[in-house]
Write an enzyme that holds these catalytic residues in place. Structure first.
Site, PDB file in Angstrom:
ATOM      1  CD  GLN A  98      -0.058   2.890   5.325  1.00  0.00           C
ATOM      2  OE1 GLN A  98      -0.097   2.406   6.458  1.00  0.00           O
ATOM      3  NE2 GLN A  98      -0.850   2.479   4.354  1.00  0.00           N
ATOM      4  CE1 TYR A 177      -6.320   2.557  12.308  1.00  0.00           C
ATOM      5  CE2 TYR A 177      -5.830   1.995  10.023  1.00  0.00           C
ATOM      6  CZ  TYR A 177      -6.011   1.614  11.340  1.00  0.00           C
ATOM      7  OH  TYR A 177      -5.897   0.297  11.705  1.00  0.00           O
ATOM      8  NE  ARG A 224      -3.575   0.426   1.203  1.00  0.00           N
ATOM      9  CZ  ARG A 224      -3.699  -0.644   1.986  1.00  0.00           C
ATOM     10  NH1 ARG A 224      -3.711  -0.508   3.301  1.00  0.00           N
ATOM     11  NH2 ARG A 224      -3.803  -1.845   1.473  1.00  0.00           N
ATOM     12  NE  ARG A 267     -12.357  -4.835  -9.711  1.00  0.00           N
ATOM     13  CZ  ARG A 267     -11.691  -5.962  -9.966  1.00  0.00           C
ATOM     14  NH1 ARG A 267     -11.743  -6.500 -11.169  1.00  0.00           N
ATOM     15  NH2 ARG A 267     -10.978  -6.541  -9.000  1.00  0.00           N
TER      16      ARG A 267
END
Length: 356
Positions: A98, A177, A224, A267
């Protein structure tokens, strides 16, 4: 539970199950960013996963956020990763690095450089540094040329990961980030091509993914995201519009996977992103209801979302033989939060297996 233990493919690697180990910062590298022997043992203990994603690895000194995190920007760092890769892949796991640029979530006492960000907006709070707790400084706004340079840093880190033996890289676009800072309306106040509109704010993420995919192949490239994750001063505006635009823009690339870190109450958006994403989807699930046991959470993610793989964080940290425990539906050991970041083998290598 049968689908959790079906074979699948991650990038170019055929795996024995659909169980993934989520990336978790553990701060056991050396101060100069070298991977260590205990890191090799740590990942080796968890090598029965289908997919292992490393802790965040900085692509440059400026990209470092925390203490004792590893890098992939020097030859020595690349060499230090090779025994870790060998250990992690010893039982057939796909092993992805990552790559994480911390952006404004940084401090000169850790990185040795001034923090940078899309805009000069200081996050609230403090950061643990080599000299103790410190207030976040105001980051310097990146120029256009510097943004292009950081994209190239990701490319170099990706090539270094392949040289070290990794099966691919996951670009960290989550958790506040740098990549999510560009997505954010609170951290990104730019009015040029890298900000403003939804298309402007997704541009950095899109360009990083495209550049890395071109350099090492889309089958070795992953992303991600953590939609609506309002962490570290992040506000996204309309998260649904933002992430559907991002996923649609990248859908033409047959990436190794898209990894969604699900946020509570999110969800329905997770399902919409699943519908918009035609390739492999990894989900780190979160439900609003009573906490589910790991095997229940896995089944829920496979059936309710349509995930291809299910990623576990602290459950994998505390249960190095998690696939075996999932098959038996427990028991599961709790994680010791006091040992999450930094230290030695305690709370890192000493969690027992069922066999033990």
């Amino acid at each position: 539970m049968s689908r959790l233990f079906e074979e699948t493919t991650v990038g170019t690697v055929k795996t024995a199950s659909r169980i993934a180990m989520a990336p978790m910062t553990r701060s056991r590298a050396t101060r100069d960013g070298h991977a260590t022997d205990i890191m090799a043992e740590y990942y080796g203990q968890r090598s029965t996963a289908a997919l292992i994603i490393t802790e965040g690895i900085q692509p440059s000194r400026t990209g470092q956020g925390y203490t004792n995190t590893p890098g992939l920007h020097t030859e020595e760092q690349v060499e230090s990763w090779k025994p870790v890769v060998k250990a992690a892949r010893s039982n057939g796991a796909a092993f992805f690095a990552q790559v994480m640029h911390a952006g404004r979530i940084s401090h000169p006492d850790n990185s040795g450089t001034e923090p940078v960000a899309p805009s000069a907006v200081r996050p609230e709070g403090q950061l643990f540094t080599y000299t103790g707790m410190q207030e976040y400084p105001t980051p310097r706004e990146l120029t256009h040329d510097e943004i292009v340079g950081i994209i190239e840093e990701h490319v170099v880190a990706a090539r270094n990961a392949v040289a070290a033996g990794f099966d691919g890289i996951e670009i960290h676009g989550a958790n506040g980030y740098l990549t999510q800072q560009f997505l954010s309306v609170s951290a990104n106040k730019r009015t040029d091509e890298w900000g403003g509109s939804v298309q402007g704010r997704i541009k950095f993420a899109v360009e990083v993914v495209r550049a890395v995919a071109e350099a090492i192949g889309p089958e070795r490239t992953a992303l991600r995201i953590s939609p609506a994750n309002l962490i570290q001063g992040i506000e996204e505006g309309d998260s649904r519009e933002l992430y559907l635009a991002l996923v649609t823009e990248l859908a033409e690339l047959p990436l190794a996977y898209l990894h969604i870190m699900e946020v509570a109450g999110n969800r329905e958006l997770t399902k919409e992103l699943r519908a918009a994403w035609p390739h492999t989807l990894v989900v780190n699930p979160h439900r609003d209801a009573d906490p589910l046991q790991p095997h229940e959470a896995a089944q829920d993610a496979l059936e309710d979302i349509g995930a291809d793989l299910v990623a576990f964080g602290s459950s994998y940290l505390a249960n190095p033989d998690l696939p075996e425990r999932l098959a038996a539906q427990g028991p599961y050991q709790p994680a010791d939060q006091s040992t999450f970041f930094g230290g030695d083998h305690v709370g890192y290598l000493d969690y027992p297996t069922l066999k033990a």
